[in-house]
Design an enzyme around this catalytic site. Structure first.
Site, short mmCIF file in Angstrom:
data_model
loop_
_atom_site.label_atom_id
_atom_site.label_comp_id
_atom_site.label_asym_id
_atom_site.label_seq_id
_atom_site.Cartn_x
_atom_site.Cartn_y
_atom_site.Cartn_z
N ASP A 155 -2.08 5.71 -5.19
CA ASP A 155 -2.38 4.83 -4.06
C ASP A 155 -2.69 3.41 -4.55
O ASP A 155 -3.79 3.14 -5.05
CB ASP A 155 -3.56 5.40 -3.28
N ASP A 162 0.82 -1.20 0.00
CA ASP A 162 0.00 0.00 0.00
C ASP A 162 0.86 1.26 0.00
O ASP A 162 1.48 1.60 1.00
CB ASP A 162 -0.90 -0.03 1.24
#
Length: 398
Positions: free
Chosen positions: A279, A87
């Site tokens: 992201d 992430d």
């Protein structure tokens, strides 16, 4: 030396200079995919002090659970195996802990780290907490060796901090195929100011010549197992075509850059450069609500609820390209890239727009978030050493 031999040696040198981490992916049915919970998760992630609507979260899986791509790491001596979501929108590594309560279903359904079974582990006893929409992920901090992939080449030393989770909130992580989260953002947003594992890899020039990592995501609906690949310490030209367009970071918190414009059929849908965050931990592409509504109208989206828009699957081939300008270069998303086609549970398919409106107030916003809808089409390079993000067309971007 012949050109063929030289090329072979060059490829061998490239292979030895980078680490490849194979990713797996998961797809979801229409019933499982809930935009309301995704939106609440992202607001909790990016809006300081935001108090999420827990009812929205409880409608379905959070965005972390909807994220499709995850891969292997090992922790400890001997190695304990975990699947983690890589992430770029967070900066901490955490996995479930062996001593989590029996009633914590999310923890019990996944691989759990046991510090006592690792000869290199030190239990610091320090508490750790990350706020999610349905509550807090709580645990303690351990120090141990963390290795990328399944070998011991790209590893930290035994002093790498990680969170051992003893409590995971609500249903957020129960159905997730991955065990934990591997944050790859900047240390400035790290909880407890724990440096992330990539810092140690970057500091080791013997194995890492370039302080960067890159994501290639497979969007091939016919390949249900291959999720793509992460490369550490260099890019892989086999995964992209053309040149990489670079955009400098706006700040060293998230991978935050300037998006110059969004254009459809010659009409500009943004007003001047605007902050955007790249992201890998979110599946959608979000922007200010007023802009996204105009885009949904342009592509014939039918509003449903909680920001969801449905598009007739038969119209995907005729949908307009949506052009993003980054690093002085145009990147075109085609209809097949920004429409999410998923099973409706009745033997058919439902098609949803991969765009979602989300208003983030100043000073954090306004903001675009470029998630897997964008990254799946464009090879994405996160250059820590030069503080920039680069994009190129994926060789098999589908």
């Amino acid at each position: 030396m012949s050109g063929r031999v030289f090329l072979l040696l060059a490829l061998v040198a490239l292979a030895s200079a980078i680490q490849r981490i194979k990713l797996e992916k998961r797809t979801y049915t229409r019933e499982q995919y809930k935009f309301g919970s995704i939106q609440e998760h992202l607001k909790a992630k990016y809006v300081p002090g935001y108090i999420p609507n827990k009812d929205a979260f409880n409608e379905g899986l959070s965005d972390y659970s909807n994220a499709q791509y995850y891969g292997p790491v090992t922790i400890g001596t001997p190695p304990q195996n975990f699947q983690v979501l890589f992430d770029t929108g967070s900066s901490n590594l955490w996995v479930p802990c062996a001593n989590c309560p029996f009633g914590d279903i999310a923890c019990r359904m996944h691989n759990r780290f046991d510090c006592k079974k690792s000869s290199s582990c030190t239990a610091t006893g320090a508490s750790f907490e990350i706020q999610y929409g349905t509550g807090s992920m709580k645990g303690t901090v351990d120090n141990d060796v963390v290795c990328f992939g399944h070998d011991t080449t790209y590893c930290t030393d035994k002093n790498q901090g990680l969170a051992c989770a003893t409590s995971e909130p609500g249903i957020t992580f129960v159905a997730a195929k991955f065990d934990g989260i591997f944050g790859m953002g900047w240390d400035t947003i790290s909880v407890n100011k724990i440096s992330q594992p990539m810092d140690q890899i970057f500091a080791n020039s013997a194995i890492c010549k370039n302080q960067l990592f890159a994501f290639w995501l497979s969007r091939d609906a016919n390949d249900i197992t291959n999720g793509g690949e992460i490369t550490l310490c260099d890019t892989d030209p086999n995964h992209y075509v053309g040149n990489i367009a670079w955009e400098p970071l706006v700040s060293e918190d998230y991978w935050r850059i300037k998006l110059a414009s969004v254009v459809i059929d010659g009409t500009t849908y943004t007003s001047g450069p605007i902050d955007s965050i790249v992201d890998t931990g979110t599946s959608l592409l979000t922007g200010p609500t007023d802009v996204i509504k105009k885009i949904q109208h342009k592509i014939g989206g039918i509003p449903l609820f909680n920001g969801e828009y449905e598009v007739e699957c038969s119209k995907i081939p005729s949908l307009p390209n949506i052009t993003f300008n980054l690093g002085g270069q145009n990147f075109d998303l085609q209809g097949k890239d920004y429409i999410l086609q998923m099973s409706n549970g009745n033997g058919g398919s439902t098609c949803l727009s991969g765009f979602m409106g989300m208003d983030i107030p100043a000073p954090a916003g306004p903001l675009w978030i470029l998630g897997d809808v964008f990254i799946g089409r464009f090879y994405s390079v996160f250059d820590h050493g030069n503080k920039r993000v680069g994009f190129a067309t994926s060789r098999t971007g589908k």
